[in-house]
Write an enzyme that holds these catalytic residues in place. Structure first.
Site, PDB file in Angstrom:
ATOM      1  N   GLY A 114       0.809  -1.204   0.000  1.00 41.06           N
ATOM      2  CA  GLY A 114       0.000   0.000   0.000  1.00 41.06           C
ATOM      3  C   GLY A 114       0.848   1.262   0.000  1.00 41.06           C
ATOM      4  O   GLY A 114       2.066   1.221   0.230  1.00 41.06           O
ATOM      5  N   ASP A 115       0.195   2.412  -0.217  1.00 44.42           N
ATOM      6  CA  ASP A 115       0.956   3.653  -0.365  1.00 44.42           C
ATOM      7  C   ASP A 115       1.645   4.071   0.925  1.00 44.42           C
ATOM      8  O   ASP A 115       2.825   4.448   0.913  1.00 44.42           O
ATOM      9  CB  ASP A 115       0.065   4.768  -0.910  1.00 44.42           C
ATOM     10  CG  ASP A 115      -1.195   5.002  -0.093  1.00 44.42           C
ATOM     11  OD1 ASP A 115      -1.466   4.235   0.850  1.00 44.42           O
ATOM     12  OD2 ASP A 115      -1.924   5.954  -0.408  1.00 44.42           O
ATOM     13  N   ASN A 116       0.941   4.022   2.056  1.00 41.09           N
ATOM     14  CA  ASN A 116       1.574   4.429   3.309  1.00 41.09           C
ATOM     15  C   ASN A 116       2.690   3.469   3.710  1.00 41.09           C
ATOM     16  O   ASN A 116       3.700   3.885   4.280  1.00 41.09           O
ATOM     17  CB  ASN A 116       0.527   4.508   4.424  1.00 41.09           C
ATOM     18  CG  ASN A 116      -0.381   5.707   4.273  1.00 41.09           C
ATOM     19  OD1 ASN A 116       0.074   6.847   4.218  1.00 41.09           O
ATOM     20  ND2 ASN A 116      -1.679   5.476   4.184  1.00 41.09           N
ATOM     21  N   MET A 117       2.511   2.188   3.414  1.00 36.40           N
ATOM     22  CA  MET A 117       3.541   1.192   3.724  1.00 36.40           C
ATOM     23  C   MET A 117       4.778   1.412   2.856  1.00 36.40           C
ATOM     24  O   MET A 117       5.913   1.329   3.335  1.00 36.40           O
ATOM     25  CB  MET A 117       2.997  -0.222   3.519  1.00 36.40           C
ATOM     26  CG  MET A 117       1.828  -0.583   4.389  1.00 36.40           C
ATOM     27  SD  MET A 117       0.285   0.119   3.735  1.00 36.40           S
ATOM     28  CE  MET A 117      -0.848  -0.217   5.082  1.00 36.40           C
ATOM     29  N   ALA A 119       5.648   4.288   1.540  1.00 33.74           N
ATOM     30  CA  ALA A 119       6.277   5.531   1.998  1.00 33.74           C
ATOM     31  C   ALA A 119       7.164   5.274   3.213  1.00 33.74           C
ATOM     32  O   ALA A 119       8.281   5.801   3.299  1.00 33.74           O
ATOM     33  CB  ALA A 119       5.212   6.567   2.326  1.00 33.74           C
TER      34      ALA A 119
END
Length: 358
Positions: A114-117, A119
């Site tokens: 995922g995007d937050n992961m 990042a």
């Protein structure tokens, strides 16, 4: 508490609003799962990763397994779910056109996330590090060595992209607070920063509660922003300062929820996102948060995280490759606890008012 961003709530929406179509759903893939499956030539078995799976509402990061009964409850019937790959796993090879295949071996495909992961992986966060991302919304996330379960629903216990955990608190209003204040004052973002730095800490008693279009942390979907403490001596500088301090106090509240949910002290704060480019945000953040703030150079950290994950899968090593942050600047300031105290006073009074209306 499940919010609209969770896959399970989307499945329930399909069940409730498209009852004729819901029975035809046989398998559920997240966007990155579908892309991986398609690139690999649509094999019989699809894959996902822990990070993205933990945002579905029917995966347990603590047990590292699907909870298929929750997906069934949401949609109304059982569905197939992808296999959860290891963070460093090569899950397949890309199926290429004949002319591309003749040029050499097919590219290998990593697990994705995922995007937050991604990042967090791109930022190289370690246990106790907190990333504050100031985009349209605000995100406070931290890498934790154990799973998190927050009964208030304010902190979501995601998994990260390394095998650890990524508890996260999200606000609806972050950089848009700066955008709105700049528009009201008739200045650009540089002008807003200059005005804010002209006012004293606490903005002469002016406080902005920045719940402009509702808020997620705290959960006030119908709230609006509140500007309190204006007097005849209030000028543009105080309004600008209150906007920046209100944004930072909101993120500080999210950070406090993280600490409470994880029981893990903050080792380091890394601030990124478009709002982190504002000079006043950089200068005032350590004063409001009460500790140093590290701002790395501008980069697409989600993309860098994907690249780091790919390098990890290609290397076959036990840990991700070392990833140094570019051009890190450290900002320090004398703490201003009274700023958070006056913000908390307004926040709590409005909370009581909202309860009285419920």
């Amino acid at each position: 508490m499940l919010v609209a961003a969770f896959t399970s709530t989307s499945l329930r929406w399909v069940r409730d609003h498209e009852p004729d179509l819901a029975p035809f759903v046989k398998q559920v893939l997240l966007p990155h799962d579908y892309l991986t499956w398609h690139l690999a030539g649509r094999p019989d078995e699809a894959t996902t990763d822990r990070g993205d799976a933990s945002g579905t509402g029917y995966f347990s990061p603590a047990e590292d397994r699907w909870l298929p009964e929750l997906a069934e409850n949401a949609l109304g019937h059982p569905v197939r779910l992808p296999r959860v790959a290891r963070p460093d796993e090569v899950v397949g090879e890309a199926v290429l056109a004949a002319d591309a295949r003749s040029a050499g071996s097919a590219p290998r495909i990593g697990a994705g996330t995922g995007d937050n992961m991604a990042a967090a992986l791109g930022l190289g966060l370690q246990a106790g590090d907190v990333a504050l991302s100031i985009g349209t919304s605000g995100v406070a996330s931290t890498v934790a060595t154990g799973p998190t379960a927050d009964p208030t629903g304010l902190v979501t216990g995601f998994a990260d992209a390394t095998g650890a955990y990524l508890p996260l608190a999200c606000t609806l209003n972050a950089a848009r607070v700066l955008d709105t204040a700049a528009r009201i004052l008739g200045v650009d973002h540089e002008g807003l920063a200059r005005l804010a730095m002209q006012a004293a800490p606490g903005a002469g008693g002016v406080v902005l509660l920045p719940y402009l279009d509702g808020e997620r942390t705290p959960n006030r979907p119908d709230a609006a922003g509140t500007l309190h403490g204006i007097t005849t001596s209030t000028g543009p500088a105080e309004i600008a300062r209150a906007a920046v301090e209100g944004l930072l106090c909101s993120l500080a509240d999210a950070l406090d929820h993280l600490v409470a949910a994880t029981g893990q002290p903050v080792r380091r704060i890394v601030m990124v996102g478009g709002g982190a480019r504002n000079a006043a945000v950089r200068a005032l953040a350590p004063a409001v948060l009460g500790q140093s703030v590290h701002v790395p150079g501008e980069a697409e950290y989600v993309a860098l995280g994907a690249a780091r994950q790919a390098a990890w899968a290609a290397a076959g090593t036990a840990e991700p490759p070392h990833w140094a942050l570019p051009d890190v600047r450290t900002f320090e300031a004398e703490p201003t606890p009274h700023v958070r105290e006056q913000y908390a006073g307004l926040r709590d009074r409005t909370e009581d008012w909202h309860r009285s209306l419920a």
